[in-house]
Design a protein around this motif. Structure first.
Motif, PDB file in Angstrom:
ATOM      1  N   ILE A  48     -46.494 -40.496  12.074  1.00 17.94           N
ATOM      2  CA  ILE A  48     -47.096 -40.384  13.417  1.00 17.94           C
ATOM      3  C   ILE A  48     -46.026 -40.664  14.482  1.00 17.94           C
ATOM      4  O   ILE A  48     -45.912 -39.947  15.476  1.00 17.94           O
ATOM      5  N   LEU A  49     -45.218 -41.683  14.210  1.00 22.83           N
ATOM      6  CA  LEU A  49     -44.167 -42.056  15.167  1.00 22.83           C
ATOM      7  C   LEU A  49     -43.100 -40.951  15.251  1.00 22.83           C
ATOM      8  O   LEU A  49     -42.608 -40.616  16.334  1.00 22.83           O
ATOM      9  N   SER A  50     -42.776 -40.364  14.092  1.00 26.06           N
ATOM     10  CA  SER A  50     -41.792 -39.269  14.058  1.00 26.06           C
ATOM     11  C   SER A  50     -42.270 -38.101  14.893  1.00 26.06           C
ATOM     12  O   SER A  50     -41.501 -37.516  15.662  1.00 26.06           O
ATOM     13  N   THR A  51     -43.519 -37.764  14.726  1.00 27.36           N
ATOM     14  CA  THR A  51     -44.074 -36.629  15.475  1.00 27.36           C
ATOM     15  C   THR A  51     -43.981 -36.920  16.973  1.00 27.36           C
ATOM     16  O   THR A  51     -43.585 -36.061  17.758  1.00 27.36           O
ATOM     17  N   TYR A  52     -44.328 -38.156  17.330  1.00 27.39           N
ATOM     18  CA  TYR A  52     -44.284 -38.558  18.744  1.00 27.39           C
ATOM     19  C   TYR A  52     -42.859 -38.422  19.281  1.00 27.39           C
ATOM     20  O   TYR A  52     -42.624 -37.873  20.351  1.00 27.39           O
ATOM     21  N   TYR A  53     -41.868 -38.906  18.507  1.00 30.68           N
ATOM     22  CA  TYR A  53     -40.481 -38.867  19.000  1.00 30.68           C
ATOM     23  C   TYR A  53     -39.892 -37.454  18.948  1.00 30.68           C
ATOM     24  O   TYR A  53     -39.064 -37.097  19.783  1.00 30.68           O
ATOM     25  N   ARG A  54     -40.315 -36.681  17.945  1.00 26.84           N
ATOM     26  CA  ARG A  54     -39.765 -35.318  17.831  1.00 26.84           C
ATOM     27  C   ARG A  54     -40.041 -34.531  19.099  1.00 26.84           C
ATOM     28  O   ARG A  54     -39.173 -33.847  19.629  1.00 26.84           O
ATOM     29  N   SER A  55     -41.252 -34.679  19.585  1.00 18.93           N
ATOM     30  CA  SER A  55     -41.609 -33.885  20.770  1.00 18.93           C
ATOM     31  C   SER A  55     -40.926 -34.440  22.032  1.00 18.93           C
ATOM     32  O   SER A  55     -41.035 -33.853  23.098  1.00 18.93           O
ATOM     33  N   ARG A  56     -40.235 -35.565  21.900  1.00 18.28           N
ATOM     34  CA  ARG A  56     -39.551 -36.134  23.074  1.00 18.28           C
ATOM     35  C   ARG A  56     -38.054 -36.304  22.813  1.00 18.28           C
ATOM     36  O   ARG A  56     -37.387 -37.067  23.504  1.00 18.28           O
ATOM     37  N   SER A  57     -37.551 -35.601  21.835  1.00 13.70           N
ATOM     38  CA  SER A  57     -36.167 -35.867  21.399  1.00 13.70           C
ATOM     39  C   SER A  57     -35.145 -35.638  22.506  1.00 13.70           C
ATOM     40  O   SER A  57     -34.083 -36.255  22.513  1.00 13.70           O
ATOM     41  N   ARG A  58     -35.443 -34.774  23.454  1.00 16.14           N
ATOM     42  CA  ARG A  58     -34.472 -34.525  24.535  1.00 16.14           C
ATOM     43  C   ARG A  58     -34.447 -35.679  25.541  1.00 16.14           C
ATOM     44  O   ARG A  58     -33.485 -35.830  26.276  1.00 16.14           O
ATOM     45  N   GLN A  59     -35.508 -36.447  25.553  1.00  9.95           N
ATOM     46  CA  GLN A  59     -35.580 -37.528  26.557  1.00  9.95           C
ATOM     47  C   GLN A  59     -34.979 -38.852  26.068  1.00  9.95           C
ATOM     48  O   GLN A  59     -34.813 -39.761  26.853  1.00  9.95           O
ATOM     49  N   VAL A  60     -34.688 -38.947  24.762  1.00 12.57           N
ATOM     50  CA  VAL A  60     -34.195 -40.235  24.255  1.00 12.57           C
ATOM     51  C   VAL A  60     -32.688 -40.205  24.014  1.00 12.57           C
ATOM     52  O   VAL A  60     -32.065 -39.132  24.033  1.00 12.57           O
ATOM     53  N   CYS A  61     -32.101 -41.405  23.784  1.00 15.83           N
ATOM     54  CA  CYS A  61     -30.655 -41.493  23.611  1.00 15.83           C
ATOM     55  C   CYS A  61     -30.236 -40.938  22.237  1.00 15.83           C
ATOM     56  O   CYS A  61     -31.075 -40.746  21.358  1.00 15.83           O
ATOM     57  N   ALA A  62     -28.920 -40.740  22.103  1.00 11.32           N
ATOM     58  CA  ALA A  62     -28.395 -40.146  20.867  1.00 11.32           C
ATOM     59  C   ALA A  62     -28.709 -41.028  19.658  1.00 11.32           C
ATOM     60  O   ALA A  62     -29.042 -40.532  18.572  1.00 11.32           O
ATOM     61  N   ASP A  63     -28.638 -42.362  19.865  1.00 11.20           N
ATOM     62  CA  ASP A  63     -28.918 -43.290  18.773  1.00 11.20           C
ATOM     63  C   ASP A  63     -30.343 -43.126  18.269  1.00 11.20           C
ATOM     64  O   ASP A  63     -30.605 -43.130  17.071  1.00 11.20           O
ATOM     65  N   LYS A 106     -33.243 -45.524  29.273  1.00  2.56           N
ATOM     66  CA  LYS A 106     -34.040 -44.291  29.332  1.00  2.56           C
ATOM     67  C   LYS A 106     -35.068 -44.173  28.196  1.00  2.56           C
ATOM     68  O   LYS A 106     -35.978 -43.357  28.265  1.00  2.56           O
ATOM     69  N   CYS A 107     -34.911 -44.989  27.162  1.00  2.00           N
ATOM     70  CA  CYS A 107     -35.845 -44.899  26.039  1.00  2.00           C
ATOM     71  C   CYS A 107     -37.052 -45.827  26.208  1.00  2.00           C
ATOM     72  O   CYS A 107     -38.023 -45.732  25.443  1.00  2.00           O
ATOM     73  N   GLN A 108     -36.979 -46.727  27.204  1.00  6.23           N
ATOM     74  CA  GLN A 108     -38.034 -47.743  27.319  1.00  6.23           C
ATOM     75  C   GLN A 108     -39.411 -47.134  27.615  1.00  6.23           C
ATOM     76  O   GLN A 108     -40.410 -47.511  27.009  1.00  6.23           O
ATOM     77  N   MET A 109     -39.439 -46.174  28.542  1.00  6.56           N
ATOM     78  CA  MET A 109     -40.717 -45.543  28.905  1.00  6.56           C
ATOM     79  C   MET A 109     -41.330 -44.839  27.693  1.00  6.56           C
ATOM     80  O   MET A 109     -42.528 -44.939  27.429  1.00  6.56           O
ATOM     81  N   ILE A 110     -40.478 -44.157  26.963  1.00  5.45           N
ATOM     82  CA  ILE A 110     -40.947 -43.420  25.774  1.00  5.45           C
ATOM     83  C   ILE A 110     -41.522 -44.420  24.768  1.00  5.45           C
ATOM     84  O   ILE A 110     -42.585 -44.207  24.189  1.00  5.45           O
ATOM     85  N   LYS A 111     -40.795 -45.526  24.615  1.00 13.45           N
ATOM     86  CA  LYS A 111     -41.226 -46.563  23.663  1.00 13.45           C
ATOM     87  C   LYS A 111     -42.596 -47.114  24.062  1.00 13.45           C
ATOM     88  O   LYS A 111     -43.489 -47.267  23.222  1.00 13.45           O
TER      89      LYS A 111
END
Ligand code: HAM
Length: 427
Positions: free
Chosen positions: A178-193, A212-217
């Protein structure tokens, strides 16, 4: 300042613990002993495999921070980066499952992590930790938290504990998807790490400190909404126990901890008044722990539910110093022996020995000959009594006891000096 030669420099990230700092260490040791746990000491180095299997091949510790080396025989060893895995290994090797369960152990000693040295982060640091092996009930985690709180209290350190559950073998893989799916759709907004972590170890994205990753988190689905019934129940009971303890705690849905062996409960102790936005958790957490129900089995033992936690002693001490928490040394000498002249010097070794035998901490300066420098040293050390053994006293088998606070002096028979000082120290 002249540049020091390499041989006298310290390697980065390590530090000496000087005599004047020992009182802090003594204090931490004295509040951590006698909690009903039995001490265990394991070797400083172990096979690298132990940590790869347990802490996790994709964890920062194993990927970047292990001091590893090959022996002449070709074994790959590492300086221990933590102590939970070695304790679990010892539990298996020594057949501790045959002892009454749970087995409650504690340890204290140096750990080694090749991290970039900065305030609160060392390459050789010390942990005090406890491990409870063979206990399934969430009361175990609650008791560990309680115990650490008592220690913090005794050290006058104000802390807050953050807690979370990261599920088990059944529910965690589902949550990870579930978390992967959430992050996959936002991969451009998060850091390289985070993009890298999404592939390797998705839970670690929740550890990210990038702005920049805090909001997504914050928008990520919390794991507690996806726990299986057994884990939800365990977490609920754990919370009930913690509430009963009346301690400051908060649930942090994104607390995952950087070691792979955890299951269900995880927690971290943070100083109560830090600016969490500014300070990196990795630098300020005073301690952390959790449940690790699969670790013993993973290392080749029987299925053994377990939980534990460890504190970073340097961080506790830094906090005590910062907050001006004053600590008296227990080993501070109470008595100073002054000797004047050759006959007295010869006798003074025996007098000194009598005090040691009677467990009264005593010091001297046998290298000094006249009274003034010896008295001024006694003054500086803040002893209660100075004993003056001059030529005349040595011949008469007497000694002068000087009360350093009042400056009054009296002469007593040498054979009574220990008894007289004891009386004075008690009174
Ligand atoms: P950890 O969170 O990696 O957990 O370390 C525990 C504590 O050790 C940290 O909260 C911190 O205070 C201190 N520490 C860690 N790294 C450093 C460093 N480089 N410099 C100074 N202090 C540091 C563990 O190690 C787990 N084995 C804890 C545990 C025990 N879990 C279950 N049982």
């Amino acid at each position: 300042m002249a540049k020091r030669k390499k041989g006298t420099q310290l390697p980065p990230g390590v530090h000496d613990i000087l005599p004047e700092e020992q009182r802090y260490w003594e204090r931490v040791r004295s509040v951590s002993s006698g909690l009903g746990f039995r001490r265990i000491d394991t070797p400083i180095f172990e096979f690298a495999d132990l940590f790869m299997k347990s802490v996790g091949a994709a964890s920062d510790i194993v990927e970047k921070q292990m001091y590893s080396f090959r022996t002449k025989g070709g074994d790959k060893l590492v300086l221990r980066p933590e102590e939970t895995a070695p304790v679990a290994r010892a539990y298996i090797v020594h057949g501790m499952h045959t002892l009454p369960q749970p087995v409650k152990l504690y340890y204290e000693g140096p750990m080694f992590r090749y991290e970039s040295p900065q305030k609160g982060r060392y390459r050789q640091f010390h942990q005090y930790g406890v491990e409870v092996l063979g206990g399934e009930s969430p009361i175990v985690e609650a008791q560990i938290i309680q115990l650490f709180f008592r220690m913090f209290q005794a050290l006058k350190i104000k802390v807050l504990v953050e807690i979370n559950s990261i599920g088990c073998k059944q529910c965690r893989p589902i949550y990870k998807k579930i978390l992967s799916t959430y992050y996959r759709s936002r991969s451009r907004q998060v850091c390289a790490d985070c993009r890298k972590r999404s592939g390797k170890n998705i839970l670690r994205v929740l550890d990210c400190k990038e702005e920049k990753c805090q909001m997504i988190k914050q928008g990520a689905p919390p794991i507690v909404d996806h726990l299986c019934d057994a884990c939800r129940n365990h977490f609920k009971m754990f919370l009930e126990y913690v509430e009963e303890l009346d301690l400051p705690f908060v649930i942090n849905h994104y607390l995952v901890r950087g070691l792979d062996y955890y299951s269900r409960t995880v927690f971290e102790f943070l100083p109560e008044n830090i600016d969490k936005e500014e300070a990196s958790r990795a630098q300020v957490a005073l301690g952390g722990g959790g449940r690790y129900d699969y670790l013993v089995e993973l290392l080749g033992g029987r299925p053994t539910p377990a939980a534990g936690a460890a504190l970073g002693i340097e961080r506790l001490i830094a906090y005590m110093k910062q907050s001006n928490i004053e600590i008296e040394s227990k080993t501070k000498p109470r008595v100073f022996l002054i000797q004047l002249g050759e006959v007295a010097k010869k006798k003074s070794l025996k007098v000194f020995d009598e005090f040691i035998k009677n467990k009264i901490s005593i010091t001297e300066s046998f290298g000094k000959e006249s009274i003034d420098p010896q008295l001024s040293l006694a003054n500086k050390l803040g002893v209660a009594y100075a004993l003056i053994l001059g030529h005349k006293e040595a011949l008469e088998e007497t000694i002068i006891i000087r009360d350093m606070k009042t400056g009054t002096q009296r002469t007593v028979p040498l054979s009574d000096v220990v008894k007289e000082v004891k009386k004075g120290l008690r009174g």
